[in-house]
Motif scaffolding. Structure first.
Motif, short mmCIF file in Angstrom:
data_model
loop_
_atom_site.label_atom_id
_atom_site.label_comp_id
_atom_site.label_asym_id
_atom_site.label_seq_id
_atom_site.Cartn_x
_atom_site.Cartn_y
_atom_site.Cartn_z
N ASN A 209 -76.43 21.36 164.16
CA ASN A 209 -76.01 20.15 163.67
C ASN A 209 -76.61 19.78 162.32
O ASN A 209 -76.72 18.49 161.80
N SER A 210 -77.31 20.78 161.58
CA SER A 210 -78.17 20.57 160.30
C SER A 210 -76.99 20.73 159.48
O SER A 210 -76.02 21.45 159.10
N TYR B 216 -70.56 20.87 168.02
CA TYR B 216 -71.56 21.20 166.93
C TYR B 216 -70.81 21.45 165.64
O TYR B 216 -69.81 22.21 165.57
N ASN C 30 -77.36 23.82 157.04
CA ASN C 30 -76.59 24.87 157.52
C ASN C 30 -75.11 24.71 157.55
O ASN C 30 -74.72 25.79 157.61
N SER D 132 -80.08 26.88 167.48
CA SER D 132 -80.77 25.71 168.57
C SER D 132 -79.87 24.46 168.26
O SER D 132 -78.85 24.41 167.44
N GLU D 133 -80.25 23.65 169.07
CA GLU D 133 -79.40 22.36 169.29
C GLU D 133 -79.59 21.69 167.58
O GLU D 133 -78.47 21.34 167.30
N GLU D 134 -80.56 21.69 167.14
CA GLU D 134 -80.92 20.95 165.86
C GLU D 134 -80.35 21.75 164.63
O GLU D 134 -79.70 21.24 164.04
N SER D 135 -80.44 23.11 164.91
CA SER D 135 -79.90 23.82 163.80
C SER D 135 -78.31 24.06 163.61
O SER D 135 -77.81 23.92 162.61
#
Length: 600
Positions: free
Chosen positions: A373-374, A405, A377, A368-371
């Motif tokens: 850039n984690s 990303y 992760n 996902s967009e969030e994952s």
């Protein structure tokens, strides 16, 4: 001297008459006909070559007057149905007299075994042959086309599917007829080619007949709503909406038989669309239409990934689990990172549980967009020794290509550092820069021109891949045509087909391919392709063009010998360096056959 010249002249005249007297063939790949549609050209060709004479439509069942009226609309003097459904009727003198008066014969679809068992060695058989020898046209669609060659797939024991035929080219369903009609020397026809993914079984037909009958046949596979018209000089012209496959053994083709497995190397194949012509006698393309485009395909394979494992099939079957565990257990480091997507939890949780049971540590990132850039992760990526991609949203998974990303950038860097990557299921199509996408419930996507090119991960250039080719009959045409479409549009040298839950490992550092396959993987090499073309057929005014392509000079290699490596550098199977082959097997090409294949 005068007498000798006279005899020579008489022989030349008689011989010329024999050549001229041989008739025409029109083999049609099946599919419904209609006015002002694909069928107008081949069916009017039949009428024209019959000099607008009588057309008799033969079948072993009742039929409507639609086809007779269709032939009459193109100028046939008369046309009517003749139902020959018993041996006794096929042997009636009245049947012979009726049929022999025709200028064209059209044999309907159905079951070719009905035609063989009811018509073979009868007066009807003789009458059809006489029409041909008198210069008439013998045509047929689907089952009617299957009986027009020197060798026919008879379907005596029922039909055979491509995976069955490739797994065992000598199974009980592989039944052939060699003493019926025999209009095209050294030819075997097949129909509904792409629609029913019959490319595989056509190749197996050639392999079977080479060993069993010592025949080097030309296989002619015809798409539905497509036809090939063959003139007495052996020139075959393609009509209709799809393509015709011409495939045969050449000098550098090798048929191997090792331990009851099927291996074929460099089988020459041409896929030709409307307007192309092929010389069956010389086994080469005779005419290239102006619609074709010249193409140059690079031999180079540029890649980020050094070693890729592809496992076909989206489910974690016993075979898939064995393939996964065997691969990972051979690695020194076993810290696996799985990339997946939301909505796929049921399957990827099973994968995590399986890896745990094997003592393999794993983490998972749902894209996902969030994952992407984690920070957590990002650490997972940097700490991982190996990657598995297993999900059903290719559009989400393809975001791993976007290095804006942080996680995607780290992933790309890790792959370039020789970290191992495995793809499970359909997401394996992402290995290249582009893949062909269609909605999974759109079973006519290829036919109506609704397949699209989407961004892949660009881990390997000059390569395209299609899994699960024979698994779902509803998707046969989409799956078969998508690979060739990608090869043509993006100038890909290699295309790879995989079936079931089979596995292929591609080692790009050593330029080899090796499989663990029940059904042979199929490698399509377009290095020698110089021309490409496409269907221009639209099924309706608001549809796209049918996504069937033409490509010349393809070389097809396939194998389910699980210890035999294919060399991408040498373009052949590396018998010397393949693993687990004893010296006798790896140095011997077997051209005599002991039928030790098990029945299916």
């Amino acid at each position: 001297m005068i007498f000798t010249v006279f005899k020579t002249l008489i022989f030349f005249v008689i011989f010329s008459q024999i050549l001229v007297a041989q008739g025409y063939i029109c083999a049609i790949g099946g599919g419904s006909e209609d006015y002002n549609d694909w069928s107008d050209e081949p069916y009017s060709w039949i009428v024209t070559k019959s000099n607008f004479g009588k057309v008799i439509i033969l079948s072993a069942s009742e039929a409507t007057n639609w086809i007779p009226n269709y032939f009459i609309s193109f100028g046939a003097d008369t046309a009517y149905n003749l139902n020959i459904n018993t041996k006794s009727k096929a042997n009636q003198q009245s049947t012979f007299n009726d049929v022999v008066s025709a200028k064209a014969i059209f044999i309907k679809g159905g079951d070719q075994w009905d035609y063989v068992r009811l018509w073979k060695n009868t007066l009807l058989d003789s009458a059809i042959t006489t029409v041909f020898k008198n210069g008439g046209v013998i045509s047929g669609t689907s089952a009617g086309a299957a009986i027009l060659g020197e060798v026919d797939f008879s379907a005596k024991n029922g039909t055979v599917y491509s995976d069955e035929a490739l797994q065992n080219p000598f199974n009980d369903y592989m039944q052939f007829e060699t003493s019926f009609l025999n209009f095209a020397d050294d030819v075997i026809f097949d129909s509904h080619l792409t629609e029913r993914a019959r490319q595989g079984r056509l190749v197996a037909f050639l392999y079977n007949n080479y060993f069993n009958s010592n025949k080097n046949l030309v296989g002619i596979g015809i798409d539905d709503r497509t036809a090939v018209g063959i003139s007495p000089n052996g020139i075959a012209e393609v009509f209709g909406s799809g393509s015709v496959m011409f495939v045969h053994k050449v000098d550098n083709t090798k048929y191997y038989q090792f331990d009851s497995t099927l291996t074929i190397e460099n089988l020459l194949t041409d896929f030709l669309t409307k307007g192309w012509k092929y010389n069956i006698l010389d086994r080469k393309i005779e005419f290239i239409p102006t619609s074709a485009k010249e193409i140059t395909i690079s031999n180079e394979i540029e890649n980020i990934a050094k070693r890729v494992v592809l496992i076909s099939g989206n489910d974690l079957t016993k075979q898939t689990k064995n393939n996964i565990s065997n691969e990972l257990k051979s690695l020194s480091e076993k810290n696996v990172l799985i990339f997946s997507n939301n909505g796929f939890e049921e399957k990827h949780n099973k994968l995590i549980s399986f890896l745990d049971s094997c003592g393999i540590n794993s983490n998972i990132i749902n894209i996902s967009e969030e994952s992407l850039n984690s920070l957590d992760n990002l650490n997972f990526v940097n700490e991982a020794s190996n990657f598995i991609i297993y999900g059903d949203s290719l559009s989400l998974l393809s975001k791993l290509r976007n290095t804006e990303y942080s996680v995607s950038n780290a992933f790309q860097n890790s792959i370039s550092q020789n970290k191992y990557i495995m793809f499970i299921g359909d997401c394996g199509k992402l290995i290249s820069d582009y893949y062909v996408d269609y909605k999974i419930d759109d079973i006519y996507a290829s036919y109506y021109g609704r397949m699209n090119l989407k961004d892949g991960l660009n881990l390997v250039s000059n390569f395209t891949y299609q899994p699960s080719i024979f698994v779902n009959s509803d998707l046969h045409e989409n799956n078969m045509s998508s690979l060739f479409l990608n090869q043509k549009r993006n100038k890909k040298r290699y295309g790879l087909f995989l079936n079931g839950n089979d596995k292929v490992e591609i080692d790009f550092q050593n330029s080899t391919i090796i499989g663990n396959c029940k059904t042979p993987y199929i490698l399509v090499d377009a290095a020698y392709t110089t021309y490409v073309d496409s269907s221009t057929y639209k099924a309706s005014s608001n549809s796209g063009t049918r996504q069937i392509v033409a490509m010349n000079n393809l070389k097809i290699s396939l194998s389910n010998n699980n210890s035999l490596k294919y060399s991408l550098t040498n373009k052949n199977y590396d018998l010397i360096n393949s693993v687990n082959q004893n010296s006798e097997n790896i140095t011997k090409n077997i051209f005599t056959l002991e039928q030790n294949y098990p029945n299916p």
